[in-house]
Design an enzyme around this catalytic site. Structure first.
Site, PDB file in Angstrom:
ATOM      1  N   TYR A  40     -10.446   4.157  15.107  1.00  0.00           N
ATOM      2  CA  TYR A  40      -9.491   4.627  14.089  1.00  0.00           C
ATOM      3  C   TYR A  40      -9.343   6.155  14.148  1.00  0.00           C
ATOM      4  O   TYR A  40      -8.235   6.690  14.151  1.00  0.00           O
ATOM      5  CB  TYR A  40      -9.986   4.185  12.719  1.00  0.00           C
ATOM      6  CG  TYR A  40      -9.071   4.501  11.557  1.00  0.00           C
ATOM      7  CD1 TYR A  40      -7.927   3.748  11.322  1.00  0.00           C
ATOM      8  CD2 TYR A  40      -9.372   5.541  10.671  1.00  0.00           C
ATOM      9  CE1 TYR A  40      -7.097   4.028  10.244  1.00  0.00           C
ATOM     10  CE2 TYR A  40      -8.550   5.828   9.599  1.00  0.00           C
ATOM     11  CZ  TYR A  40      -7.419   5.063   9.383  1.00  0.00           C
ATOM     12  OH  TYR A  40      -6.601   5.344   8.319  1.00  0.00           O
ATOM     13  N   GLY A  73      -0.826   0.799   9.946  1.00  0.00           N
ATOM     14  CA  GLY A  73      -2.123   1.151  10.511  1.00  0.00           C
ATOM     15  C   GLY A  73      -3.136   0.062  10.197  1.00  0.00           C
ATOM     16  O   GLY A  73      -3.006  -0.659   9.200  1.00  0.00           O
ATOM     17  N   GLY A 113     -18.544   4.554  12.355  1.00  0.00           N
ATOM     18  CA  GLY A 113     -17.978   3.207  12.420  1.00  0.00           C
ATOM     19  C   GLY A 113     -16.488   3.193  12.711  1.00  0.00           C
ATOM     20  O   GLY A 113     -15.879   2.126  12.757  1.00  0.00           O
ATOM     21  N   ASP A 158     -13.627  -1.729  12.014  1.00  0.00           N
ATOM     22  CA  ASP A 158     -14.774  -0.819  11.997  1.00  0.00           C
ATOM     23  C   ASP A 158     -16.062  -1.428  12.576  1.00  0.00           C
ATOM     24  O   ASP A 158     -16.429  -2.551  12.238  1.00  0.00           O
ATOM     25  CB  ASP A 158     -15.082  -0.395  10.549  1.00  0.00           C
ATOM     26  CG  ASP A 158     -13.962   0.415   9.925  1.00  0.00           C
ATOM     27  OD1 ASP A 158     -12.978   0.723  10.619  1.00  0.00           O
ATOM     28  OD2 ASP A 158     -14.082   0.750   8.723  1.00  0.00           O
ATOM     29  N   GLY A 175      -5.671  11.819   2.385  1.00  0.00           N
ATOM     30  CA  GLY A 175      -7.111  11.799   2.128  1.00  0.00           C
ATOM     31  C   GLY A 175      -7.483  10.425   1.612  1.00  0.00           C
ATOM     32  O   GLY A 175      -7.021   9.409   2.136  1.00  0.00           O
ATOM     33  N   GLY A 182       0.813  -1.219   0.000  1.00  0.00           N
ATOM     34  CA  GLY A 182       0.000   0.000   0.000  1.00  0.00           C
ATOM     35  C   GLY A 182       0.843   1.264   0.000  1.00  0.00           C
ATOM     36  O   GLY A 182       1.853   1.374  -0.717  1.00  0.00           O
TER      37      GLY A 182
END
Ligand SMILES: NC(=O)c1ccc[n+]([C@@H]2O[C@H](COP(=O)([O-])OP(=O)(O)OC[C@H]3O[C@@H](n4cnc5c(N)ncnc54)[C@H](OP(=O)(O)O)[C@@H]3O)[C@@H](O)[C@H]2O)c1
Length: 250
Positions: free
Chosen positions: A157, A94, A153, A98, A188, A17
């Protein structure tokens, strides 16, 4: 930006990622990159082989859980022993777990805080003595726009990601004037494997939120990290930089 040869960079979650883009970017700038993976060591080794084949750089892979202070200390100690220095710490790892707050289990809250907020603290605590000894160091924390806006949710986080704002500013104050800077990038909506698997209508709703009407890329985040790590950014500390297509205006 100037070449950063001989500098050693520790990138948590640096094997996939956004972290993959950060590792590749710092390696291209000339840094020796040590990327930390946790549960997917095989993937991490394949990533290192791919980078070697495609770009010729050796990415050093270490495994550990950033939510465990002993793992963080061990990884930093290993790097200091193997390379004799550590210059950059990029806290990128990270996770999400959720659920709306009413349904969220204590464990979901705990695990996300451990990785996303305690992890950067544990890593910084292990790295800072080396930075103080060297009179040089860079810490870059990767937060999220959700830390600023909140999101249904994501109580765990969002709390972990806004916690990084306070951690960044406090570490910046505690290290100011000692050759060390501490900054934070606020991504973002970024294209990743995860966003690629979203239903098209959800993806479009995300894009519609962004003033630039486009998602960012891992390379957009890596560019900000590379700037904060560069010698040219020596007078920038305690900064929170949105890289979010106008989604956040601070
Ligand atoms: N993607 C977005 O749109 C977006 C937006 C805003 C902010 N962000 C933030 O940007 C960062 C990277 O996101 P991403 O989407 O690229 O993540 P990702 O693809 O899910 O990758 C997460 C990375 O973190 C590592 N990791 C997870 N738990 C760990 C632990 N306990 N200890 C050490 N490493 C651990 C993973 O390693 P293993 O696979 O080996 O476990 C993996 O390399 C995260 O902090 C995220 O919150 C992302």
């Amino acid at each position: 930006m100037s070449k950063i040869e001989a500098r050693v960079a520790l990138v948590t979650g640096g094997t996939r990622g956004i972290g993959e883009s950060i590792s590749r970017g710092l390696a291209r700038d000339g840094a020796k990159v040590v990327a930390v993976c946790n549960s997917h060591r095989d993937h991490a080794m394949e990533f290192a082989e791919k980078v070697k084949a495609e770009e010729g750089y050796d990415i050093d892979i270490r495994q550990g859980n950033v939510g465990n202070p002993a793992d963080c200390q061990r990884i930093v100690d290993e790097i200091a022993a193997d390379y004799g220095r550590l210059d950059y710490l990029v806290n990128n790892a990270g996770i999400v777990r959720d659920r709306t707050a009413v349904k969220m289990q204590l464990l979901d809250f705990d695990q996300v805080m451990k990785v996303n907020l305690y992890g950067p603290f544990f890593m910084a605590k292990a790295a800072l003595p080396h930075f103080f000894d060297a009179g040089f160091g860079r810490i870059v924390n990767i937060s999220s726009f959700v830390g600023e806006t909140g999101r249904v949710g994501q109580a765990n986080y969002a709390a972990s990601k806004s916690g990084l704002f306070g951690l960044t500013k406090t570490l910046a104050l505690e290290t100011a004037g000692k050759g060390i800077t501490v900054n934070c990038v606020i991504p973002g909506a970024i294209e990743t494997e995860m966003s690629g698997s979203l239903p098209p209508e959800i993806l479009q709703a995300v894009i519609d939120m962004v003033p630039m009407k486009a998602m960012g890329t891992g390379d957009d985040i890596a560019a900000a990290v590379r700037f904060f790590c560069s010698d040219e950014a020596k007078y920038v500390t305690g900064a929170l930089l949105p890289v979010a297509g106008g989604l956040l205006m601070m």
